[in-house]
Design a protein around this motif. Structure first.
Motif, mmCIF file in Angstrom:
data_model
loop_
_atom_site.group_PDB
_atom_site.id
_atom_site.type_symbol
_atom_site.label_atom_id
_atom_site.label_comp_id
_atom_site.label_asym_id
_atom_site.label_seq_id
_atom_site.Cartn_x
_atom_site.Cartn_y
_atom_site.Cartn_z
ATOM 1 N N PHE A 91 0.825 -1.209 0.000
ATOM 2 C CA PHE A 91 0.000 0.000 0.000
ATOM 3 C C PHE A 91 0.863 1.263 0.000
ATOM 4 O O PHE A 91 0.909 2.003 0.987
ATOM 5 N N PRO A 92 1.537 1.546 -1.101
ATOM 6 C CA PRO A 92 2.428 2.715 -1.156
ATOM 7 C C PRO A 92 1.712 4.049 -0.964
ATOM 8 O O PRO A 92 2.321 5.011 -0.495
ATOM 9 N N TYR A 140 5.319 -4.861 -3.794
ATOM 10 C CA TYR A 140 5.706 -6.231 -4.143
ATOM 11 C C TYR A 140 4.554 -7.056 -4.714
ATOM 12 O O TYR A 140 4.733 -8.215 -5.079
ATOM 13 N N ARG A 141 3.382 -6.452 -4.867
ATOM 14 C CA ARG A 141 2.283 -7.171 -5.520
ATOM 15 C C ARG A 141 2.592 -7.441 -6.991
ATOM 16 O O ARG A 141 2.055 -8.370 -7.594
ATOM 17 N N ARG A 142 3.469 -6.651 -7.581
ATOM 18 C CA ARG A 142 3.791 -6.856 -8.995
ATOM 19 C C ARG A 142 4.436 -8.217 -9.243
ATOM 20 O O ARG A 142 4.503 -8.685 -10.377
ATOM 21 N N LYS A 199 -3.527 -14.509 -12.207
ATOM 22 C CA LYS A 199 -4.204 -13.388 -12.860
ATOM 23 C C LYS A 199 -4.438 -12.230 -11.904
ATOM 24 O O LYS A 199 -4.395 -11.061 -12.290
ATOM 25 N N HIS A 200 -4.657 -12.550 -10.629
ATOM 26 C CA HIS A 200 -4.970 -11.515 -9.645
ATOM 27 C C HIS A 200 -3.750 -11.084 -8.821
ATOM 28 O O HIS A 200 -3.895 -10.367 -7.830
ATOM 29 N N LEU A 201 -2.568 -11.534 -9.235
ATOM 30 C CA LEU A 201 -1.321 -11.175 -8.548
ATOM 31 C C LEU A 201 -1.411 -11.452 -7.046
ATOM 32 O O LEU A 201 -1.132 -10.600 -6.210
ATOM 33 N N GLN A 202 -1.771 -12.669 -6.719
ATOM 34 C CA GLN A 202 -1.954 -13.068 -5.326
ATOM 35 C C GLN A 202 -0.620 -13.078 -4.583
ATOM 36 O O GLN A 202 0.379 -13.609 -5.063
#
Length: 228
Positions: A10-11, A39-41, A46-49
């Motif tokens: 959450f930047p 770091y979600r990238r 598909k949902h970048l879990q």
């Protein structure tokens, strides 16, 4: 320059913090640099879990190791290319308490201070093998590590020359000498029966110094005897 990399989901939480007061000024004057890295990238699917259920069962979700490991490696390579080392800190309630002494130590660090902010129920245990140390903000639980990261950035940065206007301020405040800071007063000298101690109005520097030392000790004994 004091340089932080903050790994977070959450930047945007940091937006106001980095755009106000001395932190903003220090960034503009290039005494301080803060890079926010989501770091979600490196999440999966598909949902970048970035999280999953714990093996063996239990409440909540745990952060997976891959998104953090890959983001951290990416930042290390980036820093290395710039001729910089990386010192990685995992922000966790199980870490060593963050103290003024630790802040002073980290303020002298020449490496990029990389702070990993967690979320959810916790981390996959293997993430601990990726870091240099673990730090806790205290004996309490937050929703995530972002608030602790901001606390560390502000506490550490104000110890760096040129960031705080009067560096002498950091040498006399609470915890610097293992004591709480002495009581301080400003105008008016009297307000509704509450008067400034006569020692502070004496103009005698020896008397003032002795009074402050005595009051710092009295206050510490009363409020934080564990520091003595």
């Amino acid at each position: 320059m004091l340089h932080f990399d903050v790994l977070t989901l959450f930047p945007k939480i940091f937006s106001s913090f980095l755009e106000e007061s001395l932190i903003k000024k220090s960034i503009e004057q290039q005494y301080l640099k803060v890079d926010l890295v989501n770091y979600r990238r490196h999440g999966r699917g598909k949902h970048l879990q970035v999280d999953d259920t714990p093996y063996g069962g239990g409440p909540g979700m745990l952060l997976r190791i891959e998104p953090i490991a890959e983001t951290l490696e990416e930042q290390k390579k980036k820093n290395h290319a710039a001729g910089l080392e990386t010192h990685t800190v995992l922000l966790t309630p199980q870490g060593q308490p963050f103290t003024q002494a630790k802040a002073k130590q980290l303020s002298r660090c020449k490496a990029v201070l990389t702070l990993i902010c967690g979320r959810y129920e916790g981390f996959d245990e293997r993430i601990r093998s990726l870091v240099d140390e673990e730090i806790s903000g205290g004996d309490f639980i937050c929703l995530g590590g972002e608030v602790i990261a901001m606390t560390m950035i502000e506490t550490i940065s104000r110890l760096v020359p040129n960031i705080l206007g009067n560096q002498e301020s950091t040498e006399r405040e609470s915890f610097t000498q293992s004591l709480l800071e002495y009581p301080q007063y400003t105008r008016p000298a009297s307000y509704e029966g509450m008067d400034v101690p006569k020692e502070l109005l004496s103009g005698n520097h020896k008397v003032i110094t002795e009074w402050r030392e005595e009051q710092a000790l009295v206050r510490t004994k009363k409020r934080r005897p564990d520091l003595l």
